[in-house]
Design a protein around this motif. Structure first.
Motif, PDB file in Angstrom:
ATOM      1  N   PHE A  51       0.976  -1.430  -0.123  1.00  0.00           N
ATOM      2  CA  PHE A  51       0.016  -0.068   0.060  1.00  0.00           C
ATOM      3  C   PHE A  51       0.788   1.162  -0.074  1.00  0.00           C
ATOM      4  N   VAL A  52       2.119   1.240   0.243  1.00  0.00           N
ATOM      5  CA  VAL A  52       2.846   2.389   0.400  1.00  0.00           C
ATOM      6  C   VAL A  52       3.962   2.472  -0.853  1.00  0.00           C
ATOM      7  N   LEU A  53       4.700   1.300  -1.140  1.00  0.00           N
ATOM      8  CA  LEU A  53       5.668   1.251  -2.254  1.00  0.00           C
ATOM      9  C   LEU A  53       5.044   1.018  -3.579  1.00  0.00           C
ATOM     10  N   VAL A  54       4.077  -0.174  -3.544  1.00  0.00           N
ATOM     11  CA  VAL A  54       3.355  -0.354  -4.926  1.00  0.00           C
ATOM     12  C   VAL A  54       2.791   0.682  -5.985  1.00  0.00           C
ATOM     13  N   PRO A  55       1.909   1.607  -4.948  1.00  0.00           N
ATOM     14  CA  PRO A  55       1.279   2.703  -5.649  1.00  0.00           C
ATOM     15  C   PRO A  55       2.503   3.664  -6.840  1.00  0.00           C
ATOM     16  N   THR A  56       3.618   3.537  -6.354  1.00  0.00           N
ATOM     17  CA  THR A  56       4.689   4.326  -6.921  1.00  0.00           C
ATOM     18  C   THR A  56       4.950   3.446  -8.188  1.00  0.00           C
ATOM     19  N   LEU A  57       5.060   2.236  -7.995  1.00  0.00           N
ATOM     20  CA  LEU A  57       5.231   1.440  -9.486  1.00  0.00           C
ATOM     21  C   LEU A  57       3.948   1.615 -10.396  1.00  0.00           C
ATOM     22  N   ILE A 215      10.520  -1.920 -22.122  1.00  0.00           N
ATOM     23  CA  ILE A 215      11.272  -2.649 -21.075  1.00  0.00           C
ATOM     24  C   ILE A 215      12.085  -1.552 -20.396  1.00  0.00           C
ATOM     25  N   GLY A 216      12.603  -0.557 -20.945  1.00  0.00           N
ATOM     26  CA  GLY A 216      13.341   0.447 -20.005  1.00  0.00           C
ATOM     27  C   GLY A 216      12.896   0.833 -18.866  1.00  0.00           C
ATOM     28  N   ALA A 217      11.479   1.105 -18.855  1.00  0.00           N
ATOM     29  CA  ALA A 217      10.788   1.584 -17.604  1.00  0.00           C
ATOM     30  C   ALA A 217      10.734   0.211 -16.583  1.00  0.00           C
ATOM     31  N   ILE A 218      10.844  -0.796 -16.981  1.00  0.00           N
ATOM     32  CA  ILE A 218      11.018  -2.021 -16.047  1.00  0.00           C
ATOM     33  C   ILE A 218      12.286  -1.760 -15.335  1.00  0.00           C
ATOM     34  N   PHE A 219      13.296  -1.851 -16.153  1.00  0.00           N
ATOM     35  CA  PHE A 219      14.657  -1.991 -15.522  1.00  0.00           C
ATOM     36  C   PHE A 219      14.739  -0.768 -14.495  1.00  0.00           C
ATOM     37  N   ALA A 220      14.074   0.389 -14.701  1.00  0.00           N
ATOM     38  CA  ALA A 220      14.377   1.785 -14.172  1.00  0.00           C
ATOM     39  C   ALA A 220      13.765   1.487 -12.855  1.00  0.00           C
ATOM     40  N   ALA A 221      12.622   0.809 -12.711  1.00  0.00           N
ATOM     41  CA  ALA A 221      11.992   0.447 -11.568  1.00  0.00           C
ATOM     42  C   ALA A 221      12.299  -0.886 -10.858  1.00  0.00           C
ATOM     43  N   THR A 224      12.917  -0.491  -6.856  1.00  0.00           N
ATOM     44  CA  THR A 224      11.888  -0.417  -6.176  1.00  0.00           C
ATOM     45  C   THR A 224      11.263  -1.695  -6.127  1.00  0.00           C
ATOM     46  N   ALA A 225      11.168  -2.306  -7.127  1.00  0.00           N
ATOM     47  CA  ALA A 225      10.806  -3.874  -7.209  1.00  0.00           C
ATOM     48  C   ALA A 225      11.337  -4.636  -6.098  1.00  0.00           C
ATOM     49  N   LEU A 226      12.727  -4.557  -6.168  1.00  0.00           N
ATOM     50  CA  LEU A 226      13.594  -5.419  -5.121  1.00  0.00           C
ATOM     51  C   LEU A 226      13.134  -5.086  -3.652  1.00  0.00           C
ATOM     52  N   THR A 377      17.120   4.286  -1.657  1.00  0.00           N
ATOM     53  CA  THR A 377      17.190   2.903  -0.952  1.00  0.00           C
ATOM     54  C   THR A 377      17.173   1.924  -2.045  1.00  0.00           C
ATOM     55  N   GLY A 378      16.449   2.142  -3.169  1.00  0.00           N
ATOM     56  CA  GLY A 378      16.603   0.939  -4.492  1.00  0.00           C
ATOM     57  C   GLY A 378      17.791   0.962  -4.761  1.00  0.00           C
ATOM     58  N   VAL A 379      18.703   1.974  -4.861  1.00  0.00           N
ATOM     59  CA  VAL A 379      20.185   1.778  -5.482  1.00  0.00           C
ATOM     60  C   VAL A 379      21.050   1.055  -4.295  1.00  0.00           C
TER      61      VAL A 379
END
Length: 470
Positions: A51-57, A215-221, A224-226, A377-379
């Motif tokens: 509910f906090v991180l997924v909305p940004t995705l 596909i670039g958007a997937i890698f960029a995100a 956050t997915a991790l 944090t993702g980095v």
């Protein structure tokens, strides 16, 4: 480096003022698999991640969000294998830095420690900031104020007995799983699009204008997915407090990852299929969608469950992260007064100074823009996982080869593939976040060069408790 092939060190005694020696205090082994799994699954915080991180995705990936999280989960399986092997080989509250430092050398361990500190200090704040939106049905607070309040409450809870916290977080965990389950049922019951939409990325702006997701958007995100499932590593930080760590660390890591992926991914699929239109999905207002699928009372209930899940996350993260600072003080990472303070335990056997050092700055960080904190944090998470994978390649050399430990399948192929994948992911991430993380790492490297490296016998002496590791 000469220390690369050394076996884990036993905790060394320290000198007191009167010249005698005193063994450093150790954390007690009071957690079984159930208690450890409750804490680790709570640290993944399935509901708060959902509910906090997924909305940004949803905002950047639209209908491709579920697939991106699934790809991240596959990467995390390989990461979990590395953690399970290294965590049973080197069971220490120091977590990643103790594992990597023991296997790849003191400097590699220091670089890992810096990435973990970035995560330690930022992640609780990122989650806590999301509280305000879900408290709105009963009280209106700014994200910074609500987040700071959560962090302060979590800090107080972190000063208490660990076993009590395991049950407290377990109760909260039940509520957040219920919330995720309700969202899943409602989403599937109101499906607006077919399953094929999950692999055809489309999003829409507030005016309903659609665009495809590349596909670039997937890698960029992917960072956050991790980040969404990152908390499974908590078992490593609790390895000094888990009974029979050679078996229970691996069990806790793998069970936590599997359960968290299910609790997070199923509702994401349901939301993607059930959102009334693409603009609503891209907006990521999950609470609003729940209210639209049912009624305001149920929406309020779900919102309060989410708020409790976030508080739960804060408690567990403060517990976990204080153990990292406790271990760094024991391993002499700082000037002696700081080391002594971080190693001080209260009557509940909790490292109270280290707990305050995590919780209070975390409250202040709640007033920093949340997107910047998430990207940094993702980095740090991606860099952390990469360095752990490097250590996994070294886990079967020399004296470590025959040490009793859980051993991952498909070694060394999985760690090698993981290194390549994460290195590429890092090149695709937010530039500002890369600069911030790189700057912090560079400053820490200077500290290493001028303070820690010249003092190999008295500073940054990575240790692993020798009791009950069988």
């Amino acid at each position: 480096m000469t220390d690369t092939l050394q076996p884990p060190l036993a905790v060394a005694p320290t000198a007191t003022i009167d010249g005698t020696t005193e063994a450093p205090r150790k954390l007690s082994r009071s957690l079984g698999v159930v208690g450890g799994t409750l804490l680790t699954l709570s640290c993944v915080t399935p509901a708060s991640s959902l509910f906090v991180l997924v909305p940004t995705l949803f905002a950047t990936l639209g209908t491709m969000t579920a697939l991106t999280i699934a790809i991240g989960a596959v990467i995390c399986v390989a990461v979990a294998f590395c953690y399970s092997e290294l965590g049973t080989l080197v069971p220490s509250a120091g977590g990643e830095y103790a594992m990597v430092g023991t296997l790849a050398g003191r400097f590699a361990g220091w670089l890992v420690f810096i990435q973990s500190i970035i995560v330690v200090m930022i992640v609780p704040s990122v989650i806590a900031i999301g509280t305000a939106a879900y408290l709105a049905p009963i009280v209106h607070l700014s994200p910074g104020v609500a987040g700071a309040a959560v962090m302060l409450a979590a800090t107080v809870a972190g000063l208490l007995d660990l076993r009590a916290n395991a049950w407290i977080t377990g109760v909260f965990l039940v509520l957040e799983v219920i919330a995720a389950g309700v969202v899943s049922v409602l989403g599937f019951a109101h499906s607006q699009r077919g399953v094929s939409s999950l692999v055809h990325g489309v999003l829409a702006d507030t005016h309903g204008v659609t665009s495809t997701v590349g596909i670039g958007a997937i890698f960029a995100a992917m960072g956050t997915a991790l980040f969404v499932t990152q908390g499974f590593s908590t078992a490593i930080y609790l390895s000094e407090e888990l009974e029979n760590p050679r078996k229970n660390v691996a069990r806790t890591v793998l069970w936590t990852l599997a359960l968290s992926v299910v609790v997070i991914l199923v509702p994401v699929v349901a939301i993607t299929l059930g959102a009334p239109d693409l603009a609503t999905l891209t907006g990521g207002d999950i609470s609003g969608m729940v209210a639209g699928w049912s009624d305001s009372a149920l929406g309020t209930f779900i919102s309060l469950c989410i708020a409790l899940a976030i508080i739960n996350a804060g408690i567990v993260m403060v517990i976990q992260n204080s153990r990292v600072l406790f271990a760094s003080g024991r391993d002499k990472a700082w000037p002696e007064p700081v080391n002594k303070a971080f190693g001080t335990l209260n009557k509940f056997n909790a490292p109270w100074v280290a707990t305050l050092a995590v919780g209070l700055p975390g409250a202040a960080l709640c007033f920093v823009p949340g997107l910047l904190l998430t990207n940094i944090t993702g980095v740090a998470v991606a860099a952390l996982y990469l360095l752990v994978a490097v250590a996994a390649l070294l886990s079967r050399r020399g004296e470590h080869k025959n040490v009793p430990a859980w051993r991952q399948p498909l070694w060394p192929v999985l760690p090698a593939l993981l290194i390549a994948a994460l290195a590429y992911v890092l090149t695709q991430m937010d530039t500002t976040a890369l600069w911030w993380t790189g700057g912090i790492t560079a400053a820490a490297t200077l500290y290493w060069v001028f303070y820690l490296r010249p003092r190999p016998d008295t500073r940054w002496v990575i240790t692993v408790p020798e009791d009950d590791q069988a």
